[in-house]
Design a protein around this motif. Structure first.
Motif, PDB file in Angstrom:
ATOM      1  N   ALA A  87       6.474  11.880  -3.949  1.00  0.00           N
ATOM      2  CA  ALA A  87       5.278  11.034  -4.075  1.00  0.00           C
ATOM      3  C   ALA A  87       3.986  11.740  -3.669  1.00  0.00           C
ATOM      4  O   ALA A  87       2.919  11.394  -4.153  1.00  0.00           O
ATOM      5  CB  ALA A  87       5.460   9.767  -3.238  1.00  0.00           C
ATOM      6  N   PRO A 109      -1.728  12.683  -3.342  1.00  0.00           N
ATOM      7  CA  PRO A 109      -0.765  12.008  -4.222  1.00  0.00           C
ATOM      8  C   PRO A 109      -0.251  12.908  -5.338  1.00  0.00           C
ATOM      9  O   PRO A 109      -0.944  13.825  -5.779  1.00  0.00           O
ATOM     10  CB  PRO A 109      -1.567  10.830  -4.794  1.00  0.00           C
ATOM     11  N   PRO A 162       1.271  11.804  -8.706  1.00  0.00           N
ATOM     12  CA  PRO A 162       1.659  10.654  -9.535  1.00  0.00           C
ATOM     13  C   PRO A 162       2.472  11.019 -10.774  1.00  0.00           C
ATOM     14  O   PRO A 162       2.134  10.628 -11.881  1.00  0.00           O
ATOM     15  CB  PRO A 162       0.301  10.043  -9.913  1.00  0.00           C
ATOM     16  N   ALA A 168       7.079   8.820  -8.647  1.00  0.00           N
ATOM     17  CA  ALA A 168       7.106   7.739  -7.652  1.00  0.00           C
ATOM     18  C   ALA A 168       5.909   6.811  -7.847  1.00  0.00           C
ATOM     19  O   ALA A 168       4.806   7.262  -8.135  1.00  0.00           O
ATOM     20  CB  ALA A 168       7.088   8.330  -6.246  1.00  0.00           C
ATOM     21  N   ARG A 198       2.806   4.148  -6.950  1.00  0.00           N
ATOM     22  CA  ARG A 198       1.717   4.154  -5.962  1.00  0.00           C
ATOM     23  C   ARG A 198       2.161   3.523  -4.636  1.00  0.00           C
ATOM     24  O   ARG A 198       1.831   4.014  -3.560  1.00  0.00           O
ATOM     25  CB  ARG A 198       0.527   3.390  -6.547  1.00  0.00           C
ATOM     26  N   VAL A 258       5.001   3.480  -3.170  1.00  0.00           N
ATOM     27  CA  VAL A 258       5.826   4.394  -2.376  1.00  0.00           C
ATOM     28  C   VAL A 258       4.930   5.400  -1.650  1.00  0.00           C
ATOM     29  O   VAL A 258       5.080   5.646  -0.448  1.00  0.00           O
ATOM     30  CB  VAL A 258       6.863   5.116  -3.273  1.00  0.00           C
ATOM     31  N   TYR A 259       3.968   5.972  -2.387  1.00  0.00           N
ATOM     32  CA  TYR A 259       3.026   6.920  -1.779  1.00  0.00           C
ATOM     33  C   TYR A 259       2.260   6.263  -0.631  1.00  0.00           C
ATOM     34  O   TYR A 259       2.174   6.813   0.473  1.00  0.00           O
ATOM     35  CB  TYR A 259       2.048   7.439  -2.836  1.00  0.00           C
ATOM     36  N   TRP A 282      -4.752   7.411  -4.150  1.00  0.00           N
ATOM     37  CA  TRP A 282      -4.029   7.466  -5.414  1.00  0.00           C
ATOM     38  C   TRP A 282      -5.049   7.455  -6.551  1.00  0.00           C
ATOM     39  O   TRP A 282      -6.007   6.684  -6.510  1.00  0.00           O
ATOM     40  CB  TRP A 282      -3.108   6.248  -5.511  1.00  0.00           C
TER      41      TRP A 282
END
Length: 197
Positions: free
Chosen positions: A133, A167, A169, A172, A174, A176-177, A196
């Motif tokens: 992530a 991040p 992307p 995973a 957003r 989760v991050y 993000w």
């Protein structure tokens, strides 16, 4: 600042920093005895050891577990992976930490149920590491047969040494991050967490 050193010196610094975590070096040494194809010690135990050393905390502070990835697409059954996990339990017995072993060839079989988005099959452990992530997490280390450290760091090491969470992307979601970043920030308030996109 280590993140501004030439790359070969950053790699030397990474090894010196990670070597201060005795549990980590023991996990590396013991994992090497398992003969797992394409294995790496990866994720939190690596970058969090760096964060700890950079911020003058004990090297193993806040590390929840030690993640070992390997890649074996010859048998995608849970039974085959479970046999490796059980062998690992014996090898890691007595360590003051939890070691999680996962076959990255199987991730696509369970990822969507756990995280809500589909995961195409990985082609290697490196491909799995690419999908964490945060780019800061995209780091793997293993011991080669000659004792040399193999380091996989597709986004370099600068963010790791500068306490930047960026991040990634590609897979995973957003949520989760943001959940991981929030959890890390409670333990390492010095982090710079980027939004993000």
């Amino acid at each position: 600042m280590i993140g501004r050193l030439p790359l070969d010196e950053q790699l030397d610094a990474l090894r010196a920093v990670l070597s201060r975590n005795d549990v980590l070096t023991e996990v590396l040494a013991r994992t090497a005895t398992l003969g797992l194809p394409g294995w790496y010690l990866t994720a939190g135990c690596l970058f969090q050891t760096v964060w700890n050393v950079v911020t003058d905390r004990p090297p193993a502070h806040g590390i929840k577990d030690y993640d070992v990835f390997y890649f074996d697409d010859r048998d995608l059954s849970w039974e085959a992976e479970d046999a490796v996990i059980k062998a690992g339990r014996e090898v890691f017995a007595g360590l003051p930490a939890e070691v999680e072993i996962r076959n990255e060839a199987r991730v696509h079989l369970w990822y969507e149920e756990k995280f809500g988005v589909p995961c195409p099959p990985h082609e290697s452990s490196e491909a799995a590491i690419d999908c964490f992530a945060a780019t800061t997490c995209c780091l793997g280390v293993r011991l080669e047969g000659d004792g040399r450290w193999r380091v996989y760091a597709p986004h370099g090491l600068s963010d790791v040494f500068h306490l930047v969470v960026r991040p990634n992307p590609v897979l995973a979601p957003r949520a989760v991050y943001e959940a991981k970043a929030a959890r890390w920030r409670t333990q390492w308030p010095e982090l710079t967490v980027l939004d993000w996109p």
